[in-house]
Motif scaffolding. Structure first.
Motif, PDB file in Angstrom:
ATOM      1  N   ILE A 125       0.827  -1.203   0.000  1.00 27.77           N
ATOM      2  CA  ILE A 125       0.000   0.000   0.000  1.00 27.77           C
ATOM      3  C   ILE A 125       0.861   1.253   0.000  1.00 27.77           C
ATOM      4  N   SER A 126       1.966   1.230   0.754  1.00 26.97           N
ATOM      5  CA  SER A 126       2.863   2.395   0.779  1.00 26.97           C
ATOM      6  C   SER A 126       3.426   2.687  -0.603  1.00 26.97           C
ATOM      7  N   ASN A 127       3.845   1.652  -1.296  1.00 30.79           N
ATOM      8  CA  ASN A 127       4.377   1.851  -2.648  1.00 30.79           C
ATOM      9  C   ASN A 127       3.291   2.284  -3.619  1.00 30.79           C
ATOM     10  N   ARG A 128       2.116   1.694  -3.473  1.00 34.50           N
ATOM     11  CA  ARG A 128       1.007   2.036  -4.363  1.00 34.50           C
ATOM     12  C   ARG A 128       0.611   3.496  -4.223  1.00 34.50           C
ATOM     13  N   ASP A 129       0.603   3.992  -2.979  1.00 32.40           N
ATOM     14  CA  ASP A 129       0.112   5.339  -2.705  1.00 32.40           C
ATOM     15  C   ASP A 129       1.225   6.373  -2.626  1.00 32.40           C
ATOM     16  N   ARG A 130       2.352   6.045  -3.193  1.00 34.48           N
ATOM     17  CA  ARG A 130       3.488   6.976  -3.167  1.00 34.48           C
ATOM     18  C   ARG A 130       3.077   8.345  -3.712  1.00 34.48           C
ATOM     19  N   GLY A 131       3.321   9.384  -2.912  1.00 36.34           N
ATOM     20  CA  GLY A 131       3.010  10.742  -3.326  1.00 36.34           C
ATOM     21  C   GLY A 131       1.741  11.310  -2.735  1.00 36.34           C
ATOM     22  N   ILE A 132       0.968  10.492  -2.002  1.00 31.65           N
ATOM     23  CA  ILE A 132      -0.261  11.008  -1.420  1.00 31.65           C
ATOM     24  C   ILE A 132       0.024  12.054  -0.344  1.00 31.65           C
ATOM     25  N   GLU A 133       1.274  12.063   0.154  1.00 29.75           N
ATOM     26  CA  GLU A 133       1.650  13.055   1.164  1.00 29.75           C
ATOM     27  C   GLU A 133       1.447  14.478   0.643  1.00 29.75           C
TER      28      GLU A 133
ATOM     29  N   VAL B 248      -7.907  18.335  -8.209  1.00 27.45           N
ATOM     30  CA  VAL B 248      -7.639  17.038  -7.593  1.00 27.45           C
ATOM     31  C   VAL B 248      -8.521  15.990  -8.259  1.00 27.45           C
ATOM     32  N   LEU B 249      -7.901  14.880  -8.646  1.00 29.08           N
ATOM     33  CA  LEU B 249      -8.618  13.791  -9.305  1.00 29.08           C
ATOM     34  C   LEU B 249      -8.634  12.573  -8.385  1.00 29.08           C
ATOM     35  N   ASN B 250      -9.825  12.017  -8.134  1.00 33.00           N
ATOM     36  CA  ASN B 250     -10.007  10.825  -7.306  1.00 33.00           C
ATOM     37  C   ASN B 250     -10.770   9.778  -8.105  1.00 33.00           C
ATOM     38  N   TRP B 251     -10.579   8.498  -7.785  1.00 31.28           N
ATOM     39  CA  TRP B 251     -11.399   7.456  -8.402  1.00 31.28           C
ATOM     40  C   TRP B 251     -11.650   6.343  -7.407  1.00 31.28           C
ATOM     41  N   ASN B 252     -12.621   5.474  -7.728  1.00 32.01           N
ATOM     42  CA  ASN B 252     -13.172   4.578  -6.715  1.00 32.01           C
ATOM     43  C   ASN B 252     -12.626   3.163  -6.739  1.00 32.01           C
ATOM     44  N   LYS B 253     -11.689   2.856  -7.647  1.00 29.71           N
ATOM     45  CA  LYS B 253     -11.250   1.465  -7.775  1.00 29.71           C
ATOM     46  C   LYS B 253      -9.737   1.330  -7.647  1.00 29.71           C
ATOM     47  N   ASN B 254      -9.351   0.253  -7.003  1.00 27.48           N
ATOM     48  CA  ASN B 254      -7.945  -0.091  -6.878  1.00 27.48           C
ATOM     49  C   ASN B 254      -7.433  -0.643  -8.207  1.00 27.48           C
ATOM     50  N   ASP B 255      -6.112  -0.734  -8.340  1.00 23.21           N
ATOM     51  CA  ASP B 255      -5.483  -1.316  -9.528  1.00 23.21           C
ATOM     52  C   ASP B 255      -5.949  -0.627 -10.802  1.00 23.21           C
ATOM     53  N   THR B 256      -6.102   0.668 -10.749  1.00 28.26           N
ATOM     54  CA  THR B 256      -6.592   1.444 -11.880  1.00 28.26           C
ATOM     55  C   THR B 256      -5.668   2.632 -12.096  1.00 28.26           C
ATOM     56  N   ASP B 257      -5.347   2.897 -13.350  1.00 26.62           N
ATOM     57  CA  ASP B 257      -4.443   3.989 -13.716  1.00 26.62           C
ATOM     58  C   ASP B 257      -5.224   5.036 -14.500  1.00 26.62           C
ATOM     59  N   ILE B 258      -5.475   6.161 -13.858  1.00 21.54           N
ATOM     60  CA  ILE B 258      -6.168   7.282 -14.491  1.00 21.54           C
ATOM     61  C   ILE B 258      -5.281   8.508 -14.356  1.00 21.54           C
ATOM     62  N   ASP B 259      -5.158   9.262 -15.417  1.00 19.28           N
ATOM     63  CA  ASP B 259      -4.244  10.397 -15.441  1.00 19.28           C
ATOM     64  C   ASP B 259      -4.984  11.724 -15.516  1.00 19.28           C
TER      65      ASP B 259
ATOM     66  N   THR C 159      -0.443   4.662 -10.472  1.00 17.98           N
ATOM     67  CA  THR C 159      -0.744   3.689 -11.533  1.00 17.98           C
ATOM     68  C   THR C 159      -1.444   2.440 -11.031  1.00 17.98           C
ATOM     69  N   ARG C 160      -1.536   2.262  -9.699  1.00 16.54           N
ATOM     70  CA  ARG C 160      -2.096   1.017  -9.180  1.00 16.54           C
ATOM     71  C   ARG C 160      -3.133   1.217  -8.083  1.00 16.54           C
ATOM     72  N   GLY C 161      -3.429   2.417  -7.700  1.00 19.86           N
ATOM     73  CA  GLY C 161      -4.335   2.616  -6.575  1.00 19.86           C
ATOM     74  C   GLY C 161      -5.571   3.393  -6.946  1.00 19.86           C
ATOM     75  N   TYR C 162      -6.065   4.160  -5.972  1.00 23.46           N
ATOM     76  CA  TYR C 162      -7.272   4.947  -6.153  1.00 23.46           C
ATOM     77  C   TYR C 162      -6.963   6.398  -6.496  1.00 23.46           C
ATOM     78  N   GLY C 163      -5.686   6.747  -6.653  1.00 24.81           N
ATOM     79  CA  GLY C 163      -5.343   8.148  -6.679  1.00 24.81           C
ATOM     80  C   GLY C 163      -5.142   8.595  -5.230  1.00 24.81           C
ATOM     81  N   PRO C 164      -5.239   9.921  -4.962  1.00 20.57           N
ATOM     82  CA  PRO C 164      -5.579  10.984  -5.890  1.00 20.57           C
ATOM     83  C   PRO C 164      -4.366  11.516  -6.646  1.00 20.57           C
ATOM     84  N   GLU C 165      -4.634  12.279  -7.707  1.00 18.71           N
ATOM     85  CA  GLU C 165      -3.612  13.062  -8.395  1.00 18.71           C
ATOM     86  C   GLU C 165      -4.018  14.528  -8.335  1.00 18.71           C
TER      87      GLU C 165
END
Length: 989
Positions: A828-836, A874-885, A914-920
């Motif tokens: 999860i830490s690797n997946r959510d890298r940058g959420i800080e 800010v972009l959020n999405w509802n599914k894991n393992d999903t890459d939205i830009d 690239t693998r989580g829920y975002g956000p970006e």
């Protein structure tokens, strides 16, 4: 450029097994049914074998089902086997085949089990998980179902058999399958029975019992078996009989006593003013309305003259008329009930006495309140009545007991039996004179006696007595002495300790919040699935070590040896986000302090030579393609001009509505356009223009007429899309577009009725609730997601932002800061890298806007700094393992996105998820003048889901962190394959 590939298909196997053990004959049709949702809707998975063993001792039946599923496709699938169980029944054993051998599951705290399962699943290993979801419903997740291969699953449960009016214990097993089963077997053993069991229904004529002393055995084995009947077994019992079992546990004994007695009753003095609460939510379609009306008919005819006030409950509560009943004639009320429309979610907390003021209430429902708190604040007796197999029996019991009434299980009872329970106050167990060393007796007091009573406890010795006191209220009517010392036989075939634990769990579940920790501990100790405890299977020893989970017996020796050597190389190391937060804070401060001076870029006019078709073709090819409607754009002069954007079909796109931080910021709307603010001579705030997204689904195209007409059309269409989340999102969207927010919210709330504890669906709902300004409901839904997914930073972040939407700024700040302090596993830490970066922006926004009212002393000062910016998206999405830009193109035509993270004008975008829920997130401190374009690109996914297209939510802020801050929220649905930017907004500075 992104180079990774998605190896798993967007498929999911849904295996619904309805193992109804109810007494009503109608429920016998509910047997294991295989359904598969694939791109071609092909039936590629079937039940290849079913082997069932049933053992009955006293009034306790143990059922073990071993199922083998064959996947005939050439694709790996993930399976879900979801099934409701009757009141008081819980799964106690689960096993999955690993390398050709059955591996027993072990009890693990529920949130941890989910986290471990998903982490292991990402490594393409063989995990299995069985969990309890809302109500008495169970779900097992199996991965993988190998291409061209099989998986074997074992599930076992114990139940107390119900004593019928015919003075028999009844066991039922649904077996009337629609298709044949290649390999089938059934074995039933009844221990220590004084009479031969009676078969009132059986699979075929050959199934019969043979005796071995006081033990009776019946069994059958078939190939390509297609049963037309179920198994219904009756065990005659006499009056004034007591049966007990004892099981030694160290120096103590668990005991279970079953007491059969003729129990008197006394008539209940009903009021003449009855409140009738009828649950008309979507899940009400699953209730047995015919049986409910039969009970109501018998009740009214018995009462003859009374007044009934009707209240209808779904996402809200409404009074629906007062009916004066004379001589048992309730024709008008019955006609009203038979014509009700079932739609919307369920919110028990919306019930109130002002709308329905009665002396006593009959509440027909299933106990599942997914759109509000599970509380009924009436202050009067509430008789809950349930005819639904998928239900929360504990909640229904709690509501009735706390109000001084009773729960009527219309699944198990006939209408006649249910009426008897309503009409009479039963004899109850009201006291116990304990002998020496007797403790932990369950059920709790008082406990009704309906022909029999089952009581369990712990004795310090094999020789013990206790006296049970029965009566009405506080008056003792009779006593019964139990001589446990005379019953020294060991239970042997039945695990009495587990029955005792289930009784204790049922008692504690009536006050779940108070007993949450003890419920978790007890479930883990006895291997029983509870709201807080799941059963988990892992493939290899290393995984049990990595996640610090006690393995099953076959691996215990190796596991203990490893722990003794104190080796830690395999163990999962968790960490918080603080190091990343400090690093990001320094980076953001540097970026914010930098002065960007981009060179001015002038637009190039399109110069087309008259008569040059190739030039025209070039211009057409360069035109923007993401908008789907004509939009009106205001210029500085406020004079509208029309620009047509070429249409590119986007499936399942949903319209957004304006949501601003203050109501006075919305000053205009036109067709195909939503304007956040209108510029006046003294107002230089930017305006945000949003294209009107509409679904291209066939059902939307069929809608014609005004909202009333369209609602009728929606009900007709719903039959074909009843379990499809995107259908409700699209239809709610239509009503919001057409200014019918009341129906829009009702249809939207249906998402809580579709699947139990589905965080993806609930996230979609939370986004739409935020977008439409239903902040209190957003808060409730976000809290539910946080309870189900406590291992993820996004759950806490979404809840914190919902708190802020509701004005609870201190709680929002504390929760956001807590996101940085929580520990997360490596995946999860690797997946959510940058959420800080996103969390820091939101912490500092709260402090900047509400600092005078906030206590920020617990936050490290290095993390607090000025981060006001003119633009934030800010972009959020509802599914894991999903890459939205997220793509943002500035007036200089420079696009800020994952491969161009900073622009000459000072724009920056957060880490590419690239693998989580975002956000970006995109931010720019000083926006260059001109038009900005915001786009979303669906790059791809690698997840299995039944919740439909991915829901995306974008929040667009201008003057973020200042008194002039404005917010625009939009949501839309995107499917895999929709890559290429989808325009979601434009604004001009």
């Amino acid at each position: 450029m992104k180079h990774y590939a998605y190896s798993r298909l967007n498929l999911i196997l849904i295996l619904f097994t309805l193992l109804s053990l109810a007494s009503c004959k109608e429920a016998l049709s509910q047997v294991p049914v295989l359904k598969i949702a694939t791109e071609g809707n092909e039936q590629s998975v079937r039940l290849e074998s079913l082997h069932t063993q049933v053992r009955i001792s006293g009034n306790i039946a143990s059922t073990v089902m071993t199922m083998t599923f064959r996947n005939s496709s050439n694709r790996i699938l993930e399976g879900e086997l979801t099934f409701p169980l009757p009141e008081g029944v819980s799964v106690s054993r689960y096993a999955l085949d690993i390398n050709g051998k059955m591996r027993e599951a072990v009890p693990v705290e529920k949130a941890k089990a989910t986290e471990v399962f998903e982490d292991v699943e990402h490594r393409r290993v063989d995990p299995g998980l069985l969990e309890k979801v809302e109500g008495n419903n169970f779900r097992t997740r199996i991965y993988p179902l190998p291409a061209g291969g099989t998986r074997k699953v074992l599930i076992a449960y114990e139940q107390e058999l119900r004593f019928t009016a015919q003075k028999t214990l009844t066991y039922r097993l649904p077996l009337n399958y629609k298709t044949s089963i290649p390999s089938f077997s059934l074995k039933v053993t009844v221990f220590e029975s004084s009479q031969k069991p009676e078969l009132s229904e059986q699979p075929d004529g050959s199934f019969s019992f043979n005796s071995k002393g006081n033990t009776y055995i019946a069994e059958m084995t078939r190939k390509d078996y297609n049963s037309k009947h179920s198994l219904v077994l009756n065990l005659p019992k006499g009056n004034d009989v007591t049966e007990s079992l004892m099981q030694q546990a160290g120096d103590s004994y668990y005991f279970l006593s079953n007491i059969f007695m003729d129990a008197p009753s006394r008539p209940h003095a009903w009021s003449k003013n009855i409140g009738l609460i009828w649950d008309v939510s979507l899940s009400g379609l699953q209730r047995d309305h015919e049986k409910e009306l039969d009970l109501l008919d018998a009740f009214i005819r018995k009462r003859k003259n009374l007044t009934i006030e009707l209240g209808l409950l779904n996402h809200e509560f409404k009074a629906a008329g007062i009916y004066t009943i004379k001589n048992g004639d309730w024709t008008m009320l019955r006609e009203k009930l038979t014509k009700l429309v079932y739609d919307g979610g369920t919110d028990y907390s919306s019930i109130h006495a002002k709308a329905l003021n009665a002396d006593e209430y009959l509440f027909f429902t299933d106990g599942l309140s997914g759109f509000g708190e599970n509380k009924v604040p009436l202050g009067k007796p509430v008789y809950t009545i349930c005819s639904a197999v998928r239900a929360d029996f504990s909640q229904l019991n709690r509501i009735s007991q706390q109000s001084g009434a009773k729960f009527i299980n219309l699944v198990q009872l006939s209408a006649k039996e249910a009426l008897e329970q309503l009409e009479n106050d039963e004899l109850q167990l009201i006291g116990v004179k304990k002998g020496a060393g007797i403790s932990e007796l369950y059920p709790g007091l008082p406990a009704p006696v309906r022909g029999n009573l089952s009581i369990s406890g712990i004795s310090a010795s094999a020789d013990a007595d206790l006296v049970l006191q029965f009566g009405f209220g506080k008056q003792v009517w009779t006593e019964r002495k139990l001589n446990l010392h005379a019953l020294k036989q060991d239970a042997g075939m039945i695990d009495v300790s587990r029955i005792w634990a289930q009784k204790k769990l049922s008692a504690m579940d009536l006050d779940y919040e108070k007993n949450k920790a003890e419920i978790t501990s007890l479930g883990q100790q006895f291997g029983i699935v509870t709201r807080n405890t799941s059963l988990l299977v892992l493939e290899n020893l290393e995984d049990y070590i990595r996640y610090d989970i006690q393995p099953p017996a076959e691996l215990k020796k190796e596991y203990d040896l490893f722990k003794k050597e104190k080796r830690t190389s395999f163990q999962e190391q968790k960490k918080d986000l603080m190091p990343g937060a400090f690093s990001m804070a320094a980076e953001l401060k540097t970026w914010w302090s930098k002065v960007f001076k981009p060179g001015k870029v002038f637009p190039k006019p399109n110069r087309i030579m008259e008569g040059d078709p190739s030039a025209r073709a070039d211009m057409a090819a360069a035109a923007p393609v993401a908008s789907v409607q004509n939009v009106v754009i205001r210029g500085a002069s406020s004079a509208p001009r029309t620009a047509r954007y070429e249409s590119e079909a986007r499936s399942s796109q949903s319209l957004s509505e304006v949501v601003v931080t203050r109501k006075d910021q919305l000053s205009g709307k036109v067709s195909g356009l939503q304007v956040l603010s209108s510029r006046g001579a003294r107002d230089n705030r930017p305006e945000i223009v949003i294209p009107e997204f509409k679904s291209d689904k066939d059902y939307i195209k069929k809608l014609k007429g005004d909202p009333d007409q369209v609602y009728e059309q929606y009900l007709g269409l719903r039959k074909d899309y009843q379990t499809t989340p995107s259908f409700y999102l699209d239809m709610a969207n239509w009503f919001y577009q057409h200014k019918d927010a009341q129906r829009g919210l009702m249809i939207l709330s249906n998402l809580t009725e579709l699947e139990l504890e589905n965080a993806e669906i609930y996230k979609s709902l939370a986004y739409k609730l935020k977008q439409t300004g239903n902040y209190q409901k957003e808060l409730f839904i976000s809290r539910k997601i946080m309870e189900w997914r406590p291992m993820e930073a996004q759950s806490y972040r979404d809840y914190a932002l919902a708190l802020a939407d509701c004005g609870s700024y201190q709680a929002a700040l504390d929760t956001l800061y807590g996101v940085l302090n929580k520990n997360y596993n490596a995946q999860i830490s690797n997946r959510d890298r940058g959420i800080e970066e996103i969390i820091l922006s939101e912490i500092n926004n709260l402090v900047r806007l509400h600092g005078a009212k906030l206590n920020s002393s617990k936050i490290d000062k290095k993390l607090l700094f000025d981060l006001a910016v003119e633009v934030r998206v800010v972009l959020n999405w509802n599914k894991n393992d999903t890459d939205i830009d997220l793509w943002v193109t500035d007036p200089n035509q420079e696009k800020c996105f994952y491969s161009n993270k900073s622009t000459a004008a000072g724009g920056r975008i957060s880490a590419d998820v690239t693998r989580g829920y975002g956000p970006e997130q995109f931010m720019i401190k000083k926006a260059v003048r001109g038009k900005y374009k915001i786009e979303v690109n669906y790059y791809g996914d690698s997840q299995l889901s039944i919740s439909g297209p991915t829901t995306v939510m974008a929040e667009i802020y201008t003057h973020y962190g200042t008194a002039a801050q404005q917010r625009k929220i939009i949501t839309l649905q995107l499917s895999n394959g929709q890559n290429g930017g989808v325009l979601i907004g434009e604004f001009s500075f």
